[in-house]
Design an enzyme around this catalytic site. Structure first.
Site, PDB file in Angstrom:
ATOM      1  CG  ASP A 198      -2.171   0.830   1.047  1.00  0.00           C
ATOM      2  OD1 ASP A 198      -3.263   0.250   1.108  1.00  0.00           O
ATOM      3  OD2 ASP A 198      -2.068   2.062   0.827  1.00  0.00           O
ATOM      4  NE  ARG A 222     -25.154   4.091  -4.962  1.00  0.00           N
ATOM      5  CZ  ARG A 222     -25.845   4.635  -5.964  1.00  0.00           C
ATOM      6  NH1 ARG A 222     -26.951   4.076  -6.402  1.00  0.00           N
ATOM      7  NH2 ARG A 222     -25.429   5.743  -6.546  1.00  0.00           N
ATOM      8  CB  VAL A 280     -24.230   6.816   2.226  1.00  0.00           C
ATOM      9  CG1 VAL A 280     -24.472   5.335   2.140  1.00  0.00           C
ATOM     10  CG2 VAL A 280     -25.474   7.509   2.658  1.00  0.00           C
ATOM     11  CB  ALA A 305      -3.904  -0.866  -4.512  1.00  0.00           C
ATOM     12  CE1 TYR A 333     -13.190   2.886  -8.668  1.00  0.00           C
ATOM     13  CE2 TYR A 333     -15.560   2.663  -9.014  1.00  0.00           C
ATOM     14  CZ  TYR A 333     -14.392   2.233  -8.418  1.00  0.00           C
ATOM     15  OH  TYR A 333     -14.432   1.149  -7.578  1.00  0.00           O
TER      16      TYR A 333
HETATM   17  N1  LIG Z   1     -15.730  -0.451  -0.814  1.00  0.00           N
HETATM   18  C1  LIG Z   1     -16.610  -0.623  -1.785  1.00  0.00           C
HETATM   19  O1  LIG Z   1     -17.819  -0.537  -1.582  1.00  0.00           O
HETATM   20  C2  LIG Z   1     -16.141  -0.951  -3.187  1.00  0.00           C
HETATM   21  C3  LIG Z   1     -17.102  -1.040  -4.200  1.00  0.00           C
HETATM   22  C4  LIG Z   1     -16.692  -1.348  -5.488  1.00  0.00           C
HETATM   23  C5  LIG Z   1     -15.359  -1.583  -5.751  1.00  0.00           C
HETATM   24  N2  LIG Z   1     -14.435  -1.472  -4.765  1.00  0.00           N
HETATM   25  C6  LIG Z   1     -13.024  -1.712  -5.103  1.00  0.00           C
HETATM   26  O2  LIG Z   1     -12.455  -2.531  -4.087  1.00  0.00           O
HETATM   27  C7  LIG Z   1     -11.097  -2.163  -3.856  1.00  0.00           C
HETATM   28  C8  LIG Z   1     -10.876  -1.864  -2.374  1.00  0.00           C
HETATM   29  O3  LIG Z   1     -11.756  -0.819  -1.983  1.00  0.00           O
HETATM   30  P1  LIG Z   1     -11.733  -0.186  -0.534  1.00  0.00           P
HETATM   31  O4  LIG Z   1     -13.109   0.247  -0.228  1.00  0.00           O
HETATM   32  O5  LIG Z   1     -11.010  -1.084   0.399  1.00  0.00           O
HETATM   33  O6  LIG Z   1     -10.889   1.129  -0.806  1.00  0.00           O
HETATM   34  P2  LIG Z   1      -9.844   1.907   0.127  1.00  0.00           P
HETATM   35  O7  LIG Z   1      -9.644   3.255  -0.475  1.00  0.00           O
HETATM   36  O8  LIG Z   1     -10.236   1.803   1.547  1.00  0.00           O
HETATM   37  O9  LIG Z   1      -8.525   1.054  -0.090  1.00  0.00           O
HETATM   38  C9  LIG Z   1      -7.724   1.175  -1.241  1.00  0.00           C
HETATM   39  C10 LIG Z   1      -6.275   1.154  -0.803  1.00  0.00           C
HETATM   40  O10 LIG Z   1      -5.448   1.280  -1.953  1.00  0.00           O
HETATM   41  C11 LIG Z   1      -4.340   2.103  -1.624  1.00  0.00           C
HETATM   42  N3  LIG Z   1      -3.795   2.696  -2.837  1.00  0.00           N
HETATM   43  C12 LIG Z   1      -4.380   3.637  -3.641  1.00  0.00           C
HETATM   44  N4  LIG Z   1      -3.543   3.956  -4.648  1.00  0.00           N
HETATM   45  C13 LIG Z   1      -2.431   3.182  -4.490  1.00  0.00           C
HETATM   46  C14 LIG Z   1      -1.220   3.063  -5.218  1.00  0.00           C
HETATM   47  N5  LIG Z   1      -0.983   3.789  -6.318  1.00  0.00           N
HETATM   48  N6  LIG Z   1      -0.285   2.181  -4.771  1.00  0.00           N
HETATM   49  C15 LIG Z   1      -0.510   1.443  -3.651  1.00  0.00           C
HETATM   50  N7  LIG Z   1      -1.625   1.520  -2.924  1.00  0.00           N
HETATM   51  C16 LIG Z   1      -2.579   2.380  -3.345  1.00  0.00           C
HETATM   52  C17 LIG Z   1      -4.921   3.162  -0.680  1.00  0.00           C
HETATM   53  O11 LIG Z   1      -3.930   3.784   0.114  1.00  0.00           O
HETATM   54  C18 LIG Z   1      -5.907   2.324   0.128  1.00  0.00           C
HETATM   55  O12 LIG Z   1      -5.326   1.833   1.315  1.00  0.00           O
HETATM   56  C19 LIG Z   1     -10.827  -0.980  -4.786  1.00  0.00           C
HETATM   57  O13 LIG Z   1     -10.221  -1.473  -5.965  1.00  0.00           O
HETATM   58  C20 LIG Z   1     -12.202  -0.437  -5.100  1.00  0.00           C
HETATM   59  O14 LIG Z   1     -12.229   0.219  -6.350  1.00  0.00           O
HETATM   60  C21 LIG Z   1     -14.798  -1.159  -3.486  1.00  0.00           C
END
Ligand SMILES: NC(=O)c1ccc[n+]([C@@H]2O[C@H](COP(=O)([O-])OP(=O)(O)OC[C@H]3O[C@@H](n4cnc5c(N)ncnc54)[C@H](O)[C@@H]3O)[C@@H](O)[C@H]2O)c1
Length: 310
Positions: free
Chosen positions: A31, A205, A181, A71, A137
């Site tokens: 990360d 949602r 939310v 990530a 996105y």
């Molecule tokens: N949480 C949801 O409801 C949801 C819904 C749809 C998709 N997703 C996908 O699931 C995955 C995880 O989501 P989340 O909610 O845990 O998000 P989050 O933002 O909590 O976690 C993402 C992590 O990626 C790290 N990160 C971002 N850019 C980076 C980089 N360039 N190099 C290294 N680390 C990097 C961030 O520091 C963060 O810790 C993501 O790919 C997101 O798009 C999540």
């Protein structure tokens, strides 16, 4: 088995790391702490503070059995504001992780797509075949999907794609400019301030609790029927933002009139997952909404008590 998680300091990544450690897996994580926090990473994870775009990650992925690639730059409004960085992290960064996995001989990559891939669709519940991304996105996530297909085609690599709907629960990132939310409502009501609702509150949602998502993550590691398949991970039911507000407000015993602001750009009116593919493997979400929200409230209360939310 040794598992590596990208985005391990984030919401889903840190919850997954904790679950994998509990199940006896060896867990490493990457990360860059752009959004996630070091304190989210459970003890026992071999952590590397690295950017997924950095070729220096190649060595870290050698000898790993499976990679969860989570990530991403993932707040839709942030991505709308900066499409170049969105593509840089979510497309180039994703390819770099796939390339690292190829060089490291990783058996399987499980990676995050998103229900945002359906944002232009009006078929509900939405099956995995119905992609129509509109926001930057969502398009960046679709590009990742095409690269995974090419890596499968040319190198015979194995993937599972996960289209998360609204995952919620403890450690959800509430620090964003516009928090998810539930966290947003809980924090505002605990502070005695009026929560903000973007739009009329009628957007619906499909919410799924993070522990239920982790049950499916384990299937991805243990069940070869998940190889090279894409799954929706939602609950198969949806709720309006106003309904969520009502539940949070009742559970906290605080009533305040929300403040309504204009809709945010790039947000779908409704999401609802067709979860028949995941259900065919025997998976189903077990946590009801009230229980899940109650656990989220307990987490946020602890964040207040420990001074992380002022
Ligand atoms: N949480 C949801 O409801 C949801 C819904 C749809 C998709 N997703 C996908 O699931 C995955 C995880 O989501 P989340 O909610 O845990 O998000 P989050 O933002 O909590 O976690 C993402 C992590 O990626 C790290 N990160 C971002 N850019 C980076 C980089 N360039 N190099 C290294 N680390 C990097 C961030 O520091 C963060 O810790 C993501 O790919 C997101 O798009 C999540």
């Amino acid at each position: 088995m040794k598992i590596l998680i990208t985005g391990v300091a984030g919401f889903i990544g840190s919850n997954l790391a904790a679950r994998l450690l509990k199940e006896g897996y060896e867990v490493g994580g990457i990360d860059n702490l752009a959004y996630g926090l070091r304190e989210n990473i459970p003890d026992g994870v071999e952590f590397h503070e690295k950017d997924i775009r950095d070729r220096g990650i190649y060595g870290l992925i050698e000898g790993v059995d499976a990679v969860f690639h989570l990530a991403a730059k993932n707040c839709i409004s942030d991505c709308q504001a900066d499409p170049i960085e969105t593509a840089d992290i979510n497309v180039t960064g994703t390819i770099n992780v796939f390339e690292a996995a190829r060089r490291g001989g990783v058996r399987k990559i499980i990676y995050a797509e998103s229900s945002a891939l359906y944002e232009g669709r009006v078929v509900f519940p939405t099956p995995e075949s119905e992609t129509k991304p509109e926001s930057f996105y969502a398009i960046s996530k679709l590009a990742g999907m095409y690269f995974a297909e090419a890596y499968k085609r040319y190198y015979g690599m194995t993937f599972t794609a996960l289209r998360y709907f609204c995952v919620y629960g403890p450690v959800q990132d509430y620090r964003r400019t516009i928090p998810p939310v539930m966290s947003a409502f809980i924090i505002k009501l605990l502070k005695g301030e009026r929560p903000v609702i973007y739009g009329t509150g009628e957007k619906r949602r499909d919410f799924v609790y993070v522990d239920d998502v982790n049950d499916f993550h384990l299937q991805c590691l243990r069940n070869s029927r998940t190889d090279n398949v894409t799954y929706n991970l939602g609950s198969g039911e949806n709720h309006s933002v106003l309904e969520i507000y009502e539940i949070v407000s009742r559970l906290l015993g605080v009533r305040l009139e929300p403040e309504f602001k204009p809709d945010l750009p790039g947000e779908a009116q409704m999401t609802l997952a067709d979860i028949s593919k995941a259900s065919a493997l025997g998976w189903r979400p077990k946590t009801d909404l009230r229980t899940g929200i109650m656990r989220s409230i307990e987490y946020i209360k602890r964040e207040f008590e420990e001074g992380r939310i002022k």
